[in-house]
Design a protein around this motif. Structure first.
Motif, short mmCIF file in Angstrom:
data_model
loop_
_atom_site.label_atom_id
_atom_site.label_comp_id
_atom_site.label_asym_id
_atom_site.label_seq_id
_atom_site.Cartn_x
_atom_site.Cartn_y
_atom_site.Cartn_z
N LEU A 102 0.84 -1.20 0.00
CA LEU A 102 0.00 0.00 0.00
C LEU A 102 0.87 1.25 0.00
O LEU A 102 1.91 1.28 0.67
CB LEU A 102 -0.91 0.02 1.23
CG LEU A 102 -1.86 -1.17 1.43
CD1 LEU A 102 -2.60 -1.05 2.76
CD2 LEU A 102 -2.85 -1.28 0.26
N ASP A 103 0.43 2.27 -0.73
CA ASP A 103 1.14 3.54 -0.78
C ASP A 103 0.13 4.67 -0.78
O ASP A 103 -0.47 4.99 -1.81
CB ASP A 103 2.03 3.61 -2.02
CG ASP A 103 3.01 4.78 -1.99
OD1 ASP A 103 2.56 5.90 -1.68
OD2 ASP A 103 4.20 4.56 -2.29
N TYR A 104 -0.07 5.26 0.39
CA TYR A 104 -1.01 6.37 0.52
C TYR A 104 -0.30 7.72 0.43
O TYR A 104 -0.91 8.77 0.60
CB TYR A 104 -1.75 6.30 1.85
CG TYR A 104 -2.69 5.11 2.00
CD1 TYR A 104 -2.93 4.22 0.95
CD2 TYR A 104 -3.33 4.87 3.21
CE1 TYR A 104 -3.77 3.14 1.11
CE2 TYR A 104 -4.19 3.78 3.38
CZ TYR A 104 -4.41 2.92 2.32
OH TYR A 104 -5.25 1.85 2.48
N PHE A 105 1.00 7.70 0.14
CA PHE A 105 1.76 8.94 -0.03
C PHE A 105 1.49 9.53 -1.41
O PHE A 105 1.21 10.72 -1.54
CB PHE A 105 3.25 8.67 0.16
CG PHE A 105 4.12 9.89 -0.01
CD1 PHE A 105 4.14 10.88 0.94
CD2 PHE A 105 4.92 10.02 -1.14
CE1 PHE A 105 4.94 12.01 0.77
CE2 PHE A 105 5.73 11.13 -1.32
CZ PHE A 105 5.74 12.13 -0.35
N ARG A 106 1.58 8.70 -2.43
CA ARG A 106 1.34 9.16 -3.79
C ARG A 106 -0.12 9.05 -4.21
O ARG A 106 -0.62 9.87 -4.98
CB ARG A 106 2.20 8.36 -4.77
CG ARG A 106 3.70 8.52 -4.55
CD ARG A 106 4.18 9.89 -4.93
NE ARG A 106 5.64 10.00 -4.86
CZ ARG A 106 6.31 11.13 -4.98
NH1 ARG A 106 5.65 12.26 -5.18
NH2 ARG A 106 7.63 11.14 -4.88
N ASN A 107 -0.78 7.97 -3.75
CA ASN A 107 -2.19 7.76 -4.08
C ASN A 107 -2.45 7.73 -5.59
O ASN A 107 -3.43 8.31 -6.09
CB ASN A 107 -3.07 8.83 -3.42
CG ASN A 107 -3.30 8.55 -1.95
OD1 ASN A 107 -3.46 7.40 -1.55
ND2 ASN A 107 -3.28 9.59 -1.15
N TYR A 108 -1.56 7.07 -6.33
CA TYR A 108 -1.78 6.92 -7.76
C TYR A 108 -2.95 5.98 -8.06
O TYR A 108 -3.50 6.00 -9.16
CB TYR A 108 -0.51 6.41 -8.45
CG TYR A 108 0.60 7.42 -8.51
CD1 TYR A 108 0.34 8.78 -8.64
CD2 TYR A 108 1.93 7.01 -8.47
CE1 TYR A 108 1.37 9.70 -8.71
CE2 TYR A 108 2.97 7.92 -8.54
CZ TYR A 108 2.68 9.27 -8.67
OH TYR A 108 3.71 10.19 -8.74
#
Length: 266
Positions: A102-108
């Motif tokens: 999961l990557d909620y920093f970029r939110n691509y």
């Protein structure tokens, strides 16, 4: 000790990236010359996983692959992607499921799509029995919840490119995860805390990686004019980890190599 005598394993290099196309063979030659004996090529999309597998086939024993869909591409995940990944992880060249997480920093990709793609790849790991190559940024609570749902049914897992805080590290270690350290530790602006935290990683859970072409060590001198990271700089990461832990570079090289070979069954 020279770099060439280190016998290092880079557990995460994005060698399918277009920046490596003009001089790919030279990149591999430089890696070998600087002591990198084996490289795990990261699969981070359907196409990227296919390409990583092909590179591993073309360079047996030196290059290996993972197969997965990075959270940035989670919105592309469908049944065909799932079937492709299952086919790839069944091959001997593919050593782990991922890069997934999961990557909620970029939110691509929307959070719901990220969680859905992550859960499907966790199911692949349960079914195939191969290790997990994991990514997490600014999504720790949801990431841990997803992982905990299957942790008892999966084997080895590495949180690659760890850049988080102490509580996150403790959570991963409590779940018997391995930790991958990159050149982020060489950044005096953003990575200073890692120099303290890396001492908390048990010797049998520590691995190193470049995440090339990203994360060129900030304190590298001279820096390449193109600013592209590549596996030859893994020795620089190894030296930084050794310095932070107050250990000999040769010892860090040896233990991270042994850990990587055992983790990925190289």
């Amino acid at each position: 000790m020279t770099d060439a005598t280190l016998a290092l394993v880079d557990i995460g290099a994005n060698l399918t990236h277009e920046s490596f196309r003009p001089d790919f063979d030279a990149v591999l030659e430089r890696a070998r010359a600087h002591g990198v004996d084996q490289i795990v090529v990261t699969g981070a999309s359907a196409g990227g996983s296919r390409a990583a597998h092909a590179l591993a086939q073309a360079h047996p024993g030196f290059l290996h692959a993972t197969a997965g869909v990075h959270p940035h591409h989670a919105h592309e995940y469908d049944d065909a992607t799932d079937e492709l990944l299952r086919q790839l992880v069944a091959t001997p060249e593919v050593k782990a499921v991922g890069e997934t997480g999961l990557d909620y920093f970029r939110n691509y990709s929307p959070h719901a799509a990220q969680i859905a793609a992550f859960e499907r790849q966790l199911a692949i790991a349960v079914d195939c029995g191969k290790p997990l190559f994991l990514h997490q940024r600014d999504a720790h609570a949801d990431f841990i919840a997803c992982l905990d749902a299957v942790r008892a049914r999966i084997g080895r897992a590495v949180v690659h490119c760890f850049t988080g805080e102490r509580d996150e590290l403790v959570d991963y270690l409590d779940r018997d995860c391995y930790i991958g350290i990159t050149g982020w530790i060489c950044d005096e602006r953003r990575g200073q805390h890692l120099r303290d935290l890396v001492r908390l990683v048990p010797a049998d859970r520590l691995m190193i990686e470049t995440d090339a072409p990203y994360l060129l060590p900030r304190d590298l001198h001279p820096k390449p004019s193109h600013r592209r990271n590549e596996p030859m700089y893994l020795a620089h990461v190894c030296a930084a980890v050794a310095a932070a832990r107050g250990e000999h570079m040769a010892d860090i090289a040896a233990l991270t190599r042994a850990n990587a070979q055992a983790f990925f069954a190289l």
